[in-house]
Design a protein around this motif. Structure first.
Motif, short mmCIF file in Angstrom:
data_model
loop_
_atom_site.label_atom_id
_atom_site.label_comp_id
_atom_site.label_asym_id
_atom_site.label_seq_id
_atom_site.Cartn_x
_atom_site.Cartn_y
_atom_site.Cartn_z
N SER A 265 -23.46 13.47 5.58
CA SER A 265 -23.11 14.83 5.99
C SER A 265 -22.89 14.95 7.49
O SER A 265 -22.55 16.03 7.97
CB SER A 265 -24.25 15.78 5.59
N ALA A 266 -23.07 13.86 8.22
CA ALA A 266 -22.98 13.85 9.69
C ALA A 266 -24.12 14.63 10.33
O ALA A 266 -24.10 14.86 11.54
CB ALA A 266 -21.63 14.40 10.17
N GLY A 267 -25.12 14.99 9.54
CA GLY A 267 -26.23 15.75 10.09
C GLY A 267 -27.22 14.91 10.86
O GLY A 267 -28.00 15.44 11.65
N PHE B 55 -23.04 5.36 23.61
CA PHE B 55 -22.18 5.36 22.44
C PHE B 55 -22.45 6.60 21.60
O PHE B 55 -23.59 7.08 21.53
CB PHE B 55 -22.44 4.13 21.57
N THR B 56 -21.41 7.10 20.94
CA THR B 56 -21.54 8.23 20.04
C THR B 56 -20.80 7.95 18.75
O THR B 56 -19.61 7.64 18.77
CB THR B 56 -20.98 9.51 20.68
N ILE B 57 -21.51 8.07 17.63
CA ILE B 57 -20.89 7.90 16.33
C ILE B 57 -20.58 9.27 15.76
O ILE B 57 -21.34 10.23 15.93
CB ILE B 57 -21.81 7.10 15.38
N SER B 58 -19.44 9.36 15.08
CA SER B 58 -19.04 10.62 14.46
C SER B 58 -18.20 10.31 13.22
O SER B 58 -17.77 9.17 13.03
CB SER B 58 -18.24 11.49 15.44
N ARG B 59 -18.01 11.32 12.40
CA ARG B 59 -17.20 11.11 11.20
C ARG B 59 -16.42 12.37 10.89
O ARG B 59 -16.83 13.48 11.23
CB ARG B 59 -18.07 10.70 10.01
N ASP B 60 -15.30 12.17 10.21
CA ASP B 60 -14.46 13.27 9.74
C ASP B 60 -14.25 13.04 8.25
O ASP B 60 -13.43 12.21 7.85
CB ASP B 60 -13.13 13.28 10.50
N ASN B 61 -15.01 13.76 7.44
CA ASN B 61 -14.94 13.54 5.99
C ASN B 61 -13.60 13.99 5.41
O ASN B 61 -13.20 13.52 4.34
CB ASN B 61 -16.10 14.24 5.30
N ALA B 62 -12.92 14.87 6.08
CA ALA B 62 -11.61 15.30 5.60
C ALA B 62 -10.55 14.22 5.81
O ALA B 62 -9.57 14.14 5.07
CB ALA B 62 -11.18 16.58 6.32
N LYS B 63 -10.77 13.38 6.83
CA LYS B 63 -9.81 12.32 7.14
C LYS B 63 -10.31 10.94 6.74
O LYS B 63 -9.63 9.94 6.97
CB LYS B 63 -9.50 12.33 8.64
N ASN B 64 -11.50 10.89 6.13
CA ASN B 64 -12.07 9.62 5.68
C ASN B 64 -12.17 8.60 6.82
O ASN B 64 -11.83 7.42 6.66
CB ASN B 64 -11.24 9.02 4.55
N THR B 65 -12.64 9.06 7.96
CA THR B 65 -12.78 8.16 9.09
C THR B 65 -14.15 8.32 9.75
O THR B 65 -14.76 9.39 9.72
CB THR B 65 -11.70 8.41 10.15
N VAL B 66 -14.60 7.23 10.33
CA VAL B 66 -15.79 7.23 11.17
C VAL B 66 -15.39 6.61 12.50
O VAL B 66 -14.59 5.66 12.53
CB VAL B 66 -16.96 6.48 10.51
#
Length: 127
Positions: A54-56, A68-79
């Motif tokens: 959930s990126a929470g 470093f910062t990790i993030s994700r976009d579930n709409a674009k299927n990318t991390v």
């Protein structure tokens, strides 16, 4: 089957920045916790960062915390992995990995925690 493809690696001077991306296909991306690992020549693979489905929640190795910062976009299927203030010791092949889970934790730091892996992208930091 799940496929992961990393991109964004390259050569950068110390103090510079790079942004790695990992495109995921094959199954519902939002069902996966995602992680980044790296392996330098002659060294074992090590955990870098992870993010819950959930990126929470995020989790970082001490060596990259604050840079470093990790993030994700579930709409674009990318991390993604934004890497700032890079150091020569960050030089390695970087891999993204996926773990099928709906748990809210992001604390998956072992390679064996993950089900799928990308092919890796080279990051070289010159001094």
């Amino acid at each position: 089957q799940v496929q992961l493809v990393e991109s964004g690696g390259g050569l950068v001077q110390a103090g510079g920045s790079l942004r790695l991306s990992c495109a995921v296909s094959g199954r519902t991306f939002s069902s996966y916790a995602m992680g980044w690992f790296r392996q330098a020549p002659g060294k074992e693979r090590e955990f870098v960062a992870s993010i819950s489905w959930s990126a929470g929640n995020t989790y970082y190795a001490d060596s990259v915390k604050g840079r470093f910062t990790i993030s994700r976009d579930n709409a674009k299927n990318t991390v993604s992995l934004q890497m700032n203030s890079l150091k020569p010791e960050d030089t390695a092949v970087y891999y993204c990995a996926a773990r099928f889970t709906f748990a809210t934790t992001a604390a998956y730091t072992r390679g064996s925690d993950y089900n799928y892996w990308g092919q890796g992208t080279q990051v070289t930091v010159s001094s």
